[in-house]
Design a protein around this motif. Sequence first.
Motif, PDB file in Angstrom:
ATOM      1  N   LEU A 146      -4.430   9.761 -11.963  1.00 52.61           N
ATOM      2  CA  LEU A 146      -3.318   8.858 -12.150  1.00 52.61           C
ATOM      3  C   LEU A 146      -3.873   8.084 -13.683  1.00 52.61           C
ATOM      4  O   LEU A 146      -5.018   7.673 -14.277  1.00 52.61           O
ATOM      5  CB  LEU A 146      -2.990   7.005 -11.559  1.00 52.61           C
ATOM      6  N   GLU A 147      -3.159   8.575 -14.272  1.00 49.33           N
ATOM      7  CA  GLU A 147      -3.517   8.188 -16.104  1.00 49.33           C
ATOM      8  C   GLU A 147      -3.087   6.485 -16.184  1.00 49.33           C
ATOM      9  O   GLU A 147      -2.413   6.206 -15.363  1.00 49.33           O
ATOM     10  CB  GLU A 147      -2.865   9.061 -17.156  1.00 49.33           C
ATOM     11  N   PRO A 148      -3.841   6.137 -17.058  1.00 51.85           N
ATOM     12  CA  PRO A 148      -3.791   5.137 -17.401  1.00 51.85           C
ATOM     13  C   PRO A 148      -2.333   4.159 -17.556  1.00 51.85           C
ATOM     14  O   PRO A 148      -1.739   3.299 -16.741  1.00 51.85           O
ATOM     15  CB  PRO A 148      -4.350   4.688 -18.735  1.00 51.85           C
ATOM     16  N   GLU A 149      -1.569   4.783 -18.303  1.00 55.78           N
ATOM     17  CA  GLU A 149       0.260   4.543 -18.365  1.00 55.78           C
ATOM     18  C   GLU A 149       0.686   4.884 -16.941  1.00 55.78           C
ATOM     19  O   GLU A 149       1.362   3.942 -17.026  1.00 55.78           O
ATOM     20  CB  GLU A 149       1.108   6.017 -19.085  1.00 55.78           C
ATOM     21  N   GLU A 150       0.629   6.197 -16.166  1.00 58.36           N
ATOM     22  CA  GLU A 150       0.895   5.990 -14.840  1.00 58.36           C
ATOM     23  C   GLU A 150       0.804   4.108 -14.380  1.00 58.36           C
ATOM     24  O   GLU A 150       1.622   3.804 -13.224  1.00 58.36           O
ATOM     25  CB  GLU A 150       0.593   7.157 -13.821  1.00 58.36           C
ATOM     26  N   GLU A 151      -0.354   4.190 -14.022  1.00 60.67           N
ATOM     27  CA  GLU A 151      -0.526   2.696 -13.503  1.00 60.67           C
ATOM     28  C   GLU A 151      -0.929   2.021 -14.539  1.00 60.67           C
ATOM     29  O   GLU A 151      -0.276   1.159 -13.479  1.00 60.67           O
ATOM     30  CB  GLU A 151      -2.222   2.414 -13.882  1.00 60.67           C
ATOM     31  N   THR A 152      -0.113   1.574 -15.406  1.00 62.58           N
ATOM     32  CA  THR A 152       0.907   0.482 -15.842  1.00 62.58           C
ATOM     33  C   THR A 152       2.203   0.280 -15.466  1.00 62.58           C
ATOM     34  O   THR A 152       3.015  -0.407 -14.901  1.00 62.58           O
ATOM     35  CB  THR A 152       1.420   1.084 -17.479  1.00 62.58           C
ATOM     36  N   LYS A 182      11.652   6.918 -10.784  1.00 60.98           N
ATOM     37  CA  LYS A 182      12.404   5.373 -11.903  1.00 60.98           C
ATOM     38  C   LYS A 182      12.388   5.345 -12.930  1.00 60.98           C
ATOM     39  O   LYS A 182      13.089   5.366 -14.317  1.00 60.98           O
ATOM     40  CB  LYS A 182      11.632   3.823 -11.275  1.00 60.98           C
ATOM     41  N   TYR A 183      11.272   6.283 -13.650  1.00 63.31           N
ATOM     42  CA  TYR A 183      10.923   5.550 -15.526  1.00 63.31           C
ATOM     43  C   TYR A 183      11.218   7.244 -16.324  1.00 63.31           C
ATOM     44  O   TYR A 183      10.348   7.424 -17.414  1.00 63.31           O
ATOM     45  CB  TYR A 183       9.435   4.862 -15.722  1.00 63.31           C
ATOM     46  N   ASP A 184      11.517   8.412 -15.405  1.00 62.32           N
ATOM     47  CA  ASP A 184      12.379   9.229 -15.758  1.00 62.32           C
ATOM     48  C   ASP A 184      10.875  10.144 -16.870  1.00 62.32           C
ATOM     49  O   ASP A 184      10.431  10.498 -17.683  1.00 62.32           O
ATOM     50  CB  ASP A 184      12.869   9.354 -16.897  1.00 62.32           C
ATOM     51  N   ARG A 185       9.240  10.941 -15.593  1.00 64.44           N
ATOM     52  CA  ARG A 185       8.271   9.903 -16.476  1.00 64.44           C
ATOM     53  C   ARG A 185       8.078  11.865 -16.431  1.00 64.44           C
ATOM     54  O   ARG A 185       7.518  11.568 -15.067  1.00 64.44           O
ATOM     55  CB  ARG A 185       7.308   9.322 -16.601  1.00 64.44           C
ATOM     56  N   LYS A 186       6.854  12.676 -16.814  1.00 57.37           N
ATOM     57  CA  LYS A 186       7.101  13.643 -15.642  1.00 57.37           C
ATOM     58  C   LYS A 186       5.578  14.429 -15.448  1.00 57.37           C
ATOM     59  O   LYS A 186       4.613  13.327 -16.510  1.00 57.37           O
ATOM     60  CB  LYS A 186       6.752  15.310 -17.165  1.00 57.37           C
ATOM     61  N   ILE A 187       5.226  14.505 -14.391  1.00 56.80           N
ATOM     62  CA  ILE A 187       3.878  14.607 -13.668  1.00 56.80           C
ATOM     63  C   ILE A 187       3.105  15.557 -14.487  1.00 56.80           C
ATOM     64  O   ILE A 187       2.969  16.256 -14.403  1.00 56.80           O
ATOM     65  CB  ILE A 187       4.091  14.684 -12.046  1.00 56.80           C
ATOM     66  N   LYS A 188       1.890  14.782 -15.315  1.00 60.92           N
ATOM     67  CA  LYS A 188       1.199  15.748 -16.111  1.00 60.92           C
ATOM     68  C   LYS A 188       0.160  16.103 -15.069  1.00 60.92           C
ATOM     69  O   LYS A 188      -0.261  17.561 -15.064  1.00 60.92           O
ATOM     70  CB  LYS A 188       0.915  14.983 -17.307  1.00 60.92           C
ATOM     71  N   ALA A 234       0.483  -1.565  -0.308  1.00 61.27           N
ATOM     72  CA  ALA A 234      -0.108   0.028  -0.321  1.00 61.27           C
ATOM     73  C   ALA A 234       0.864   1.735  -0.208  1.00 61.27           C
ATOM     74  O   ALA A 234       2.093   1.452   0.707  1.00 61.27           O
ATOM     75  CB  ALA A 234      -1.020  -0.353   1.450  1.00 61.27           C
ATOM     76  N   VAL A 235       0.504   2.168  -1.260  1.00 62.88           N
ATOM     77  CA  VAL A 235       1.488   3.623  -1.068  1.00 62.88           C
ATOM     78  C   VAL A 235       0.628   4.602  -1.429  1.00 62.88           C
ATOM     79  O   VAL A 235      -0.886   4.202  -2.033  1.00 62.88           O
ATOM     80  CB  VAL A 235       2.883   3.353  -1.980  1.00 62.88           C
ATOM     81  N   ARG A 236       0.980   6.021  -0.626  1.00 62.44           N
ATOM     82  CA  ARG A 236      -0.072   7.252  -1.000  1.00 62.44           C
ATOM     83  C   ARG A 236       0.110   7.352  -2.759  1.00 62.44           C
ATOM     84  O   ARG A 236       0.790   7.445  -2.685  1.00 62.44           O
ATOM     85  CB  ARG A 236       0.318   8.472   0.084  1.00 62.44           C
ATOM     86  N   PHE A 237      -0.500   8.171  -3.197  1.00 65.79           N
ATOM     87  CA  PHE A 237      -0.956   8.159  -4.432  1.00 65.79           C
ATOM     88  C   PHE A 237       0.226   9.520  -4.666  1.00 65.79           C
ATOM     89  O   PHE A 237       0.719   8.968  -5.606  1.00 65.79           O
ATOM     90  CB  PHE A 237      -2.416   9.208  -4.600  1.00 65.79           C
ATOM     91  N   ASP A 238      -0.274  10.160  -3.622  1.00 63.55           N
ATOM     92  CA  ASP A 238       1.373  11.449  -4.085  1.00 63.55           C
ATOM     93  C   ASP A 238       2.552  11.123  -3.631  1.00 63.55           C
ATOM     94  O   ASP A 238       3.674  11.507  -4.507  1.00 63.55           O
ATOM     95  CB  ASP A 238       1.182  12.508  -2.878  1.00 63.55           C
ATOM     96  N   GLU A 239       2.941  10.068  -3.199  1.00 63.68           N
ATOM     97  CA  GLU A 239       3.943   9.133  -3.493  1.00 63.68           C
ATOM     98  C   GLU A 239       4.346   8.352  -4.560  1.00 63.68           C
ATOM     99  O   GLU A 239       5.329   8.569  -5.183  1.00 63.68           O
ATOM    100  CB  GLU A 239       4.459   7.879  -1.953  1.00 63.68           C
ATOM    101  N   THR A 240       3.245   7.537  -4.587  1.00 65.52           N
ATOM    102  CA  THR A 240       3.866   6.877  -6.230  1.00 65.52           C
ATOM    103  C   THR A 240       3.911   7.619  -7.128  1.00 65.52           C
ATOM    104  O   THR A 240       4.777   6.971  -8.032  1.00 65.52           O
ATOM    105  CB  THR A 240       2.271   6.293  -5.538  1.00 65.52           C
ATOM    106  N   LYS A 241       3.577   8.712  -7.225  1.00 64.21           N
ATOM    107  CA  LYS A 241       3.248   9.755  -8.458  1.00 64.21           C
ATOM    108  C   LYS A 241       4.615  10.475  -8.694  1.00 64.21           C
ATOM    109  O   LYS A 241       5.824   9.932  -8.988  1.00 64.21           O
ATOM    110  CB  LYS A 241       2.676  11.439  -8.396  1.00 64.21           C
ATOM    111  N   VAL A 242       5.729  10.188  -7.120  1.00 64.84           N
ATOM    112  CA  VAL A 242       6.974  10.585  -7.636  1.00 64.84           C
ATOM    113  C   VAL A 242       8.335   9.880  -7.923  1.00 64.84           C
ATOM    114  O   VAL A 242       9.115   9.520  -8.612  1.00 64.84           O
ATOM    115  CB  VAL A 242       7.746  11.239  -6.043  1.00 64.84           C
ATOM    116  N   LEU A 243       7.387   8.495  -7.405  1.00 69.83           N
ATOM    117  CA  LEU A 243       8.629   7.109  -6.885  1.00 69.83           C
ATOM    118  C   LEU A 243       8.249   7.024  -8.766  1.00 69.83           C
ATOM    119  O   LEU A 243       9.382   6.703  -9.474  1.00 69.83           O
ATOM    120  CB  LEU A 243       7.452   5.828  -6.627  1.00 69.83           C
ATOM    121  N   ILE A 244       7.311   6.508  -9.903  1.00 67.78           N
ATOM    122  CA  ILE A 244       7.180   6.283 -10.997  1.00 67.78           C
ATOM    123  C   ILE A 244       7.677   7.355 -12.306  1.00 67.78           C
ATOM    124  O   ILE A 244       8.397   7.428 -12.943  1.00 67.78           O
ATOM    125  CB  ILE A 244       5.183   6.194 -11.356  1.00 67.78           C
TER     126      ILE A 244
END
Length: 446
Positions: A313-319, A302-308, A289-299
Amino acid sequence: MDYIKGLEEKRIFEISDVLSGDWIGKEITIKGAVHTIRDMSQFSFIILRNYQGLVQCVLEEGKVQDFQLKNIREGATVEAKGILSAEDRAPNGFEVRLTDIRILSVPAEDAIMPLPISKWKLNTSLEAKLSLRPISLRNIRERAIFKIQEGIVRAFRDFLFKQHFTEIRTPKIVAGNAEGGANVFKLEYFGKKAFLAQSPQFYKQTMVGVYDRVFEAAPVFRAEKHNTARHLNEYTSLDFEMGYIDGFEDIMNMEGAMLKYIFAFLKKEYPKEIKILGINIPEASHIPAVRFDETKVLISEKYDRKIKDPYDLEPEEETLIGKYFKEEYNSDFVFVTHYPSKKRPFYAMDDPTDPKFTLSFDLLFKGMEITTGGQRIHSYEAQVDKMIKRGMDPEEFSNYLMIFKHGMPPHGGLGIGLERLTMKLLDEQNVRETTLFPRDVSRLEP
């Protein structure tokens, strides 16, 4: 005068009867539809299909009087009688050497089977499978999909009964919109405005005030114009709501235990379908279990993806979240908690330590949201206050607010998309593959 006395014993055998008894060398009678015919000159294989699977029947030349193979074809239904023989190469390890066969019905004369349903897997387009749904569902693999789905619902109900939940039935024609927004189907209802229910939410909460713990498995409707591999306009929602919780973690723990029960139940009750579909049953004993705001930063890191979008959560972020927790924790599941209040319904309880977030969660399965849930507001004053802050008129929700005015326990619940859960369990790429008769922006038939 005759009397109807209930079920009477018949001398018709099922596959399970054969497998559970000593019938080799004895005559049995079995009924089914002709799945396929293989003419081998001196003898023929007639494969019958019934609800339990396939039965191989052997028609030897001259063994069945007054019957010719040309009289039947794929799709006919028959009553077959013969001597049971062991045959490892046949479906279920046995075959019936025919001594008699009676035709019960035949297809129309000009009917040609439009799909190769006797093939192990239908090598055709999804569009063809859905347009010819009454026929494509006769394929063994297609049938297995919905037996697994049956098992999920059986286990869902069974588990919740064991946890002292009461099953309820809620209306699908409603006067109000539980989720808010414009994505609702509108109806003319005897001169009044009505909608198809997006969720049983109001009624689930109402019934918590009656039974403490309730659940329902029923359709919900979303008038969203999304034409994607994950969206439907009608789907089956597995909902439960429970009172006297200490926090929204109780809801997540209940779902985790329920998933473990469902997967164990499938292994026990549906091994044949699991084998047909090649399902790898996932582990659900320890779900991160992870907080929404924390997982945004994690992703993002790790995957060099700008938070839009900072609020959803966008489908790509869920993936990517699914990928991250599979790689780092070997988990197919992850709870994402504390969604922003801005993106959650008005009945979601805000986090008292930071009202910008809610005591809510989504459960992602292999990178796709299958569950939304959380703790609800139970105080009348708090609910009215949040409505007013959102520009809502509490008077329009007087029936809903009645339950809080007269006392409600701390409570929460969730909704699971049955078709999405089945889709990810089977590793299908489109939710329509796991929907009996899909309803989407372009499909209203069959």
